[in-house]
Scaffold this motif. Structure first.
Motif: not given
Length: 66
Positions: A42-57
């Motif tokens: 099993k391979i687990v990838h973790i993504y963290d939220l960051s905001y992008a003013v142009e289009y959302g996040c």
């Protein structure tokens, strides 16, 4: 007509994926976990939220995953 809220994924197996939501989420998730299941381990990838003013996040692959 309101613009849809766009969520982009940067890095890892979801790189380039774009999701459109009908509205801005009130409380977006701070992390997204993507689990890849196949005939091997099993391979687990973790993504963290960051905001992008142009289009959302956008969710960026966690630095220690690279």
């Amino acid at each position: 007509m309101a613009q849809p809220y766009v969520v982009r994924y940067v890095g890892g197996p979801l790189d380039g994926r774009v999701d459109s939501l009908p509205a801005t989420p009130e409380d977006p998730r701070q992390t997204v976990t993507y689990v890849h299941l196949h005939s091997g381990p099993k391979i687990v990838h973790i993504y963290d939220l960051s905001y992008a003013v142009e289009y959302g996040c956008e969710y960026r692959l966690r630095a220690d995953e690279i």
